[in-house]
Design a protein around this motif. Sequence first.
Motif, PDB file in Angstrom:
ATOM      1  N   PRO A   1       0.830  -1.196   0.000  1.00 40.07           N
ATOM      2  CA  PRO A   1       0.000   0.000   0.000  1.00 40.07           C
ATOM      3  C   PRO A   1       0.876   1.263   0.000  1.00 40.07           C
ATOM      4  O   PRO A   1       2.024   1.207   0.437  1.00 40.07           O
ATOM      5  N   PRO A   2       0.314   2.397  -0.510  1.00 37.85           N
ATOM      6  CA  PRO A   2      -1.102   2.569  -0.817  1.00 37.85           C
ATOM      7  C   PRO A   2      -1.540   2.143  -2.210  1.00 37.85           C
ATOM      8  O   PRO A   2      -2.723   1.935  -2.439  1.00 37.85           O
ATOM      9  N   GLY A   3      -0.644   2.041  -3.163  1.00 39.05           N
ATOM     10  CA  GLY A   3      -1.063   1.676  -4.505  1.00 39.05           C
ATOM     11  C   GLY A   3      -1.912   2.768  -5.141  1.00 39.05           C
ATOM     12  O   GLY A   3      -1.770   3.950  -4.834  1.00 39.05           O
ATOM     13  N   PRO A   4      -2.837   2.380  -6.051  1.00 39.13           N
ATOM     14  CA  PRO A   4      -3.618   3.400  -6.770  1.00 39.13           C
ATOM     15  C   PRO A   4      -4.510   4.171  -5.802  1.00 39.13           C
ATOM     16  O   PRO A   4      -5.090   3.570  -4.899  1.00 39.13           O
ATOM     17  N   PHE A   5      -4.582   5.435  -5.952  1.00 32.98           N
ATOM     18  CA  PHE A   5      -4.027   6.281  -7.008  1.00 32.98           C
ATOM     19  C   PHE A   5      -2.941   7.190  -6.410  1.00 32.98           C
ATOM     20  O   PHE A   5      -2.622   8.243  -6.960  1.00 32.98           O
TER      21      PHE A   5
ATOM     22  N   ILE B   1       1.213  10.815   6.153  1.00 27.47           N
ATOM     23  CA  ILE B   1       1.200   9.348   6.156  1.00 27.47           C
ATOM     24  C   ILE B   1      -0.203   8.756   6.166  1.00 27.47           C
ATOM     25  O   ILE B   1      -0.356   7.559   6.387  1.00 27.47           O
ATOM     26  N   SER B   2      -1.226   9.563   5.885  1.00 29.23           N
ATOM     27  CA  SER B   2      -2.590   9.022   5.868  1.00 29.23           C
ATOM     28  C   SER B   2      -2.751   7.830   4.929  1.00 29.23           C
ATOM     29  O   SER B   2      -3.516   6.910   5.241  1.00 29.23           O
ATOM     30  N   PRO B   3      -2.049   7.763   3.769  1.00 31.32           N
ATOM     31  CA  PRO B   3      -2.212   6.590   2.913  1.00 31.32           C
ATOM     32  C   PRO B   3      -1.744   5.277   3.550  1.00 31.32           C
ATOM     33  O   PRO B   3      -2.046   4.201   3.037  1.00 31.32           O
ATOM     34  N   LEU B   4      -1.030   5.375   4.682  1.00 33.41           N
ATOM     35  CA  LEU B   4      -0.509   4.174   5.347  1.00 33.41           C
ATOM     36  C   LEU B   4      -1.226   3.860   6.648  1.00 33.41           C
ATOM     37  O   LEU B   4      -0.874   2.902   7.332  1.00 33.41           O
ATOM     38  N   LEU B   5      -2.251   4.656   6.994  1.00 31.37           N
ATOM     39  CA  LEU B   5      -2.903   4.520   8.293  1.00 31.37           C
ATOM     40  C   LEU B   5      -4.281   3.894   8.177  1.00 31.37           C
ATOM     41  O   LEU B   5      -4.942   3.989   7.147  1.00 31.37           O
TER      42      LEU B   5
ATOM     43  N   LEU C   1      -7.700   4.286  10.551  1.00 34.92           N
ATOM     44  CA  LEU C   1      -8.248   5.040  11.673  1.00 34.92           C
ATOM     45  C   LEU C   1      -9.489   4.396  12.258  1.00 34.92           C
ATOM     46  O   LEU C   1     -10.141   4.976  13.125  1.00 34.92           O
ATOM     47  N   GLY C   2      -9.835   3.190  11.770  1.00 35.88           N
ATOM     48  CA  GLY C   2     -11.003   2.506  12.305  1.00 35.88           C
ATOM     49  C   GLY C   2     -12.314   2.953  11.695  1.00 35.88           C
ATOM     50  O   GLY C   2     -13.388   2.633  12.214  1.00 35.88           O
ATOM     51  N   LEU C   3     -12.276   3.692  10.592  1.00 38.12           N
ATOM     52  CA  LEU C   3     -13.488   4.111   9.895  1.00 38.12           C
ATOM     53  C   LEU C   3     -14.051   2.941   9.095  1.00 38.12           C
ATOM     54  O   LEU C   3     -13.352   1.938   8.862  1.00 38.12           O
ATOM     55  N   PRO C   4     -15.312   3.023   8.652  1.00 37.89           N
ATOM     56  CA  PRO C   4     -15.841   1.980   7.765  1.00 37.89           C
ATOM     57  C   PRO C   4     -14.927   1.782   6.556  1.00 37.89           C
ATOM     58  O   PRO C   4     -14.372   2.754   6.020  1.00 37.89           O
ATOM     59  N   THR C   5     -14.768   0.545   6.128  1.00 37.59           N
ATOM     60  CA  THR C   5     -13.762   0.193   5.122  1.00 37.59           C
ATOM     61  C   THR C   5     -13.849   1.049   3.869  1.00 37.59           C
ATOM     62  O   THR C   5     -12.845   1.618   3.425  1.00 37.59           O
ATOM     63  N   LEU C   6     -15.021   1.150   3.264  1.00 42.49           N
ATOM     64  CA  LEU C   6     -15.135   1.883   2.009  1.00 42.49           C
ATOM     65  C   LEU C   6     -14.846   3.369   2.205  1.00 42.49           C
ATOM     66  O   LEU C   6     -14.214   4.012   1.360  1.00 42.49           O
ATOM     67  N   VAL C   7     -15.289   3.921   3.322  1.00 46.53           N
ATOM     68  CA  VAL C   7     -15.034   5.341   3.602  1.00 46.53           C
ATOM     69  C   VAL C   7     -13.537   5.570   3.801  1.00 46.53           C
ATOM     70  O   VAL C   7     -12.934   6.474   3.199  1.00 46.53           O
ATOM     71  N   GLU C   8     -12.925   4.753   4.658  1.00 39.66           N
ATOM     72  CA  GLU C   8     -11.508   4.937   4.964  1.00 39.66           C
ATOM     73  C   GLU C   8     -10.646   4.692   3.740  1.00 39.66           C
ATOM     74  O   GLU C   8      -9.722   5.460   3.454  1.00 39.66           O
ATOM     75  N   ASP C   9     -10.914   3.637   2.996  1.00 40.04           N
ATOM     76  CA  ASP C   9     -10.078   3.317   1.848  1.00 40.04           C
ATOM     77  C   ASP C   9     -10.193   4.400   0.776  1.00 40.04           C
ATOM     78  O   ASP C   9      -9.204   4.753   0.137  1.00 40.04           O
ATOM     79  N   GLY C  10     -11.397   4.913   0.601  1.00 40.47           N
ATOM     80  CA  GLY C  10     -11.557   5.968  -0.385  1.00 40.47           C
ATOM     81  C   GLY C  10     -10.970   7.293   0.059  1.00 40.47           C
ATOM     82  O   GLY C  10     -10.341   8.011  -0.731  1.00 40.47           O
TER      83      GLY C  10
ATOM     84  N   LEU D   1      -8.614   7.935   2.703  1.00 39.22           N
ATOM     85  CA  LEU D   1      -7.214   7.979   3.116  1.00 39.22           C
ATOM     86  C   LEU D   1      -6.259   7.308   2.142  1.00 39.22           C
ATOM     87  O   LEU D   1      -5.132   7.773   1.950  1.00 39.22           O
ATOM     88  N   HIS D   2      -6.668   6.196   1.553  1.00 42.38           N
ATOM     89  CA  HIS D   2      -5.724   5.352   0.823  1.00 42.38           C
ATOM     90  C   HIS D   2      -5.745   5.552  -0.687  1.00 42.38           C
ATOM     91  O   HIS D   2      -4.829   5.087  -1.375  1.00 42.38           O
ATOM     92  N   SER D   3      -6.770   6.207  -1.205  1.00 41.07           N
ATOM     93  CA  SER D   3      -6.901   6.354  -2.665  1.00 41.07           C
ATOM     94  C   SER D   3      -6.464   7.722  -3.165  1.00 41.07           C
ATOM     95  O   SER D   3      -6.160   7.875  -4.347  1.00 41.07           O
ATOM     96  N   PHE D   4      -6.445   8.708  -2.292  1.00 42.17           N
ATOM     97  CA  PHE D   4      -6.097  10.073  -2.693  1.00 42.17           C
ATOM     98  C   PHE D   4      -5.285  10.729  -1.579  1.00 42.17           C
ATOM     99  O   PHE D   4      -5.390  10.364  -0.415  1.00 42.17           O
ATOM    100  N   ARG D   5      -4.490  11.718  -1.952  1.00 40.99           N
ATOM    101  CA  ARG D   5      -3.710  12.469  -0.977  1.00 40.99           C
ATOM    102  C   ARG D   5      -4.558  13.596  -0.396  1.00 40.99           C
ATOM    103  O   ARG D   5      -5.320  14.247  -1.120  1.00 40.99           O
TER     104      ARG D   5
END
Length: 508
Positions: A92-96, A241-245, A247-256, A258-262
């Motif tokens: 991770p984080p991968g795309p995008f 470092i949010s793309p690597l964290l 935070l315990g949010l619902p999966t789709l919310v958190e992944d979209g 924190l992990h998909s965009f800066r």
Amino acid sequence: MATAIHQLSFAAPSAGARRRLTRASASATDRHEVLSPKRRLPLRKVPGEHGPPLLGALKDRLEYFYGPGGRDGFFAARVRAHRSTVVRLNMPPGPFVAKDPRVVALLDAASFPVLFDTSLVDKTDLFTGTFMPSTDLTGGYRVLSYVDPAEPNHAPLKSLLFHLLTHRRQHVIPTFREVYGGLFGRMENDLARVGKADFGNYNDDAAFGFLCQALLGRDPVDSPLREEGPKLIAKWLLFQISPLLSLGLPTLVEDGLLHSFRLPPALIKKDYGRLADFFRDAGKAVIDEGERLGIAREEAVHNILFAMCFNSFGGIKILFPSLVKWLGRAGGRVHGRLATEVRAAVRANGGEVTMQALAEMPLVKSAVYEALRIEPPVAMQYGRAKRDMVVESHDYGYEVREGELLFGYQPMATKDPRVFPRAEDYVPDRFLGEDGERLLRYVVWSNGPESATPTLQDKQCAGKDFVVLIARLLVAELFLRYDSFDVQVGSSPLGSSVTITSLKKATF
């Protein structure tokens, strides 16, 4: 633990031509050595796959953050599946956020040290892994953590950090005792009032105050920052470092989110400016030294800020709760041994906590090393292969090509059962005696072995010895004041949350 290197020729399958490959493995000593033919291991292709573009990276990201067993389970599952501690996977984080998530993962103590050898791997822009945060978050500068030793500004910037850490060294111990003495006093008040005390919250305030007072001679509470420093730093760290964290949010919310965009740096610009203003003023003496070293004053400001807020404050924010957690779980017998050692050493040195007194506390030092081993505050290291090489695990050699990204997951290296008996257990006296000393080369939390000293030519943490010192001071201060203590442990985005539930005051 140095990296052992020699050259190995073999026939390349694609062309049948002879290629030269560098062989890298863990050495039994702290120097480079040539492996004899009898020590060469059988070659094996790196197993594992990256999967289809985009989909493979998304699949691995979801398993990494939300699969069974967490990230430890993510790596352990691949070791089991491929029967190999060197595997290909997507990090991770991968795309995008990151263009290329593909890595060769090093998941044992034998292969991991190749990441320290800057003759074999390039460290340019790899501090956070497969992506680099915007330089808008660091004043427009690539700070030292992202600079490879081969770059001309690496040595001056690291020299500046050595100066920062040492020019007020006589203030470190008394400042630590004063600031963390206040922390323990506040925790005692909370225990008396509500029966528990949150160590992490108090530690954040104490860590920032201690660092600024000890290293710069300025209390941030007496500046325009007031008591807001730790909160501003926490927000700034999130944007990096949010793309690597998680935070315990619902999966789709958190992944979209924190992990998909800066997260846009503009949202933190004002807060970062307040931090920069503080260090621009409080760090004038260190900035002057940077100018003498040929570093522009503004570049020095942002490197000092990063070193103190990301590296030092961030490290203490993770390490100290972890250390208190493991000590709390160790129980009364271990606490008694530590209290006896600490108090005897302090009495023998005129009732003062001094460097000599700390030197007479070997169990304290071992207990700190063991916390750094079992839960290293920096879990991951990266390096890009400078040339074709063979990386060796305990059992095989693996061909790695020039340009491939090597990734090491440190908790698997420092809990390698082929190096550490009872690797999953916290053993406070593990590093006592000659046998314990020999194991220190496998404690690599600092991006290098504990048995080595950072230099201007490597990427080992400039503050390695400083971190170990203040961790020992925390243990000493704790057991000067208390015979024993109890904790409740939870999780946090950056490690462990620790609540103190009892403090038994010193009785001897």
